[in-house]
Enzyme design. Structure first.
Site, PDB file in Angstrom:
ATOM      1  N   HIS A   1       0.841  -1.349   0.066  1.00  0.00           N
ATOM      2  CA  HIS A   1      -0.028  -0.068  -0.113  1.00  0.00           C
ATOM      3  C   HIS A   1       0.874   1.417  -0.038  1.00  0.00           C
ATOM      4  CE1 HIS A   1      -3.257  -2.591   1.515  1.00  0.00           C
ATOM      5  NE2 HIS A   1      -2.245  -3.296   2.551  1.00  0.00           N
TER       6      HIS A   1
HETATM    7  C1  BDR Z   1      -2.345   0.502   5.743  1.00  0.00           C
HETATM    8  O1  BDR Z   1      -2.318  -0.113   6.855  1.00  0.00           O
HETATM    9  C2  BDR Z   1      -1.156  -0.178   7.711  1.00  0.00           C
HETATM   10  O2  BDR Z   1      -1.010  -1.414   8.243  1.00  0.00           O
HETATM   11  C3  BDR Z   1      -0.313  -0.253   6.413  1.00  0.00           C
HETATM   12  O3  BDR Z   1       1.324   0.381   6.844  1.00  0.00           O
HETATM   13  C4  BDR Z   1      -0.764   0.751   5.428  1.00  0.00           C
HETATM   14  O4  BDR Z   1      -0.470   2.105   5.697  1.00  0.00           O
HETATM   15  C5  BDR Z   1      -2.889  -0.293   4.814  1.00  0.00           C
HETATM   16  O5  BDR Z   1      -4.413  -0.374   5.192  1.00  0.00           O
END
Ligand code: BDR
Ligand code: CA
Length: 362
Positions: free
Chosen positions: A280
């Site tokens: 992500h």
């Molecule tokens: C997001 O949640 C976090 O755990 C990750 O770093 C990312 O930013 C994804 O949903």
């Protein structure tokens, strides 16, 4: 960072990154530091994947590992605006970096907190700053309370958060960064919506939600490609490996990325998603430097704060039912006319940048 592109190249974009480091946040920071078209001017730490003090330690330790001395790290609010903090050690490991260990450091965070760091950076780079948030929006919401003109001061804001016409990863409908601090997210979207920005002079925040970021799937094979391009040959990871098996990569950056990622692979596997991971945050970092990577749709976004089942859900008013001004450009697909699928474009670019950067430490 020096550019190999020569004197006529555009100056690097000043980037301020607000993170909850975090396995994929670590990859995002590595990407930014490896990118000649970016100058990382500050790192804000927000509580999320792990508590804020640990996020701050991770950010400082990463800069120590990467021998970066000129990027200030600030520490943000220890709590969301009104909800109790929840953390995700099950996803990111006890320190937030999976199995990775960063070097000890005597570096310290700035005397001012992350909300003030946002404001200072926006003033110092007025009209130029690219803000990137890959954690909960707590710091940015606090900064907006103190400096409501922020939306007019930044050149671009890219947020990894939310999930649009797509399921959540924290509740059935809510994505993690929004779920941790829904009030902060609502304040940020409201601030941009109410800022009266002229579309010809100001960009709306680009929002990279799970609907797109879950297509950015890192596999052991792609990670091995990165190691090999960095001249740091190590075994391709496998679901059959012993859990927690540590990287033998000679290169210190590749070793940290592999040790961190193994934990993330194991988490995704345990979730029934396969021995892989969704990248992500580095994807959002890539969009921050080059929005042309994605197709966006402009709309009005708000966050559900009250629903007993839907708190933290991000809602896009695609058809303008609310009659409210737009406040977001939601990334919905890769670039129109792209010659390769979006994950291919992203991973090629990630490896092109991070591998030569890693070689400096080999
Ligand atoms: C997001 O949640 C976090 O755990 C990750 O770093 C990312 O930013 C994804 O949903
Ligand atoms: Ca994150």
């Amino acid at each position: 960072m020096t550019s190999a592109a020569g004197p006529s190249a555009a100056p690097p974009l000043p980037v301020f990154a607000d993170v909850d480091t975090g396995v994929d946040d670590t990859f995002a920071l590595a990407y930014l530091l490896a990118s000649d078209d970016a100058e990382l001017v500050g790192i804000a730490s927000t509580g999320g994947n792990v508590p804020v003090e640990q996020v701050c330690r991770n950010n400082l330790g990463l800069l120590e590992l990467l021998e970066v001395s000129d990027v200030p790290v600030s520490c943000g609010s220890p709590q969301p605006l009104s909800a109790p903090l929840r953390t995700a050690e099950d996803t990111h490991g006890p320190t937030g970096l999976g199995y990775a260990e960063l070097p000890a450091t005597d570096r310290v965070p700035t005397a001012h907190d992350s909300a003030e760091a946002w404001i200072l950076a926006a003033h110092a780079y007025s009209g130029e700053l690219v803000g990137l948030v890959t954690g909960p929006l707590t710091n940015l919401a606090l900064a907006l309370r103190a400096e409501p003109a922020l939306p007019t001061m930044v050149r671009r804001l890219v947020i990894m958060g939310g999930s649009f016409d797509y399921r959540g990863n924290t509740t059935p409908v809510s994505e993690w960064n929004i779920a941790v601090d829904p009030e902060a997210a609502a304040e940020v979207f409201a601030a941009w919506g109410n800022a009266g920005l002229r579309p010809d002079t100001h960009e709306l925040p680009i929002v990279c939600g799970l609907n797109l970021t879950e297509s950015i799937v890192l596999t052991p094979k792609i990670l091995a490609r990165l190691a090999s391009a960095a001249d740091s040959h190590s075994m391709t990871m496998s679901v059959l490996d012993e859990r927690g098996y540590r990287s033998a990569a000679a290169n210190p950056l590749i070793r940290v990325l592999e040790d961190a990622m193994r934990f993330y692979f194991e988490f995704h596997f345990d979730q029934g998603e396969g021995y892989l991971a969704h990248l992500h945050d580095p994807f959002a970092a890539a969009v921050a430097l080059d929005p042309g990577l994605v197709t966006t749709r402009t709309t009005t976004v708000d966050v559900e704060l009250d629903g007993t089942l839907t708190r933290g859900m991000t809602i896009a008013d695609w058809n303008g039912h609310w009659g409210r001004p737009p406040n977001a450009s939601i990334a919905v697909a890769g670039a129109a006319g792209a010659t390769a699928p979006l994950p291919t474009v992203f991973f090629d670019r990630f490896i092109e940048r991070v591998a030569p950067f890693a070689r400096r430490f080999g």
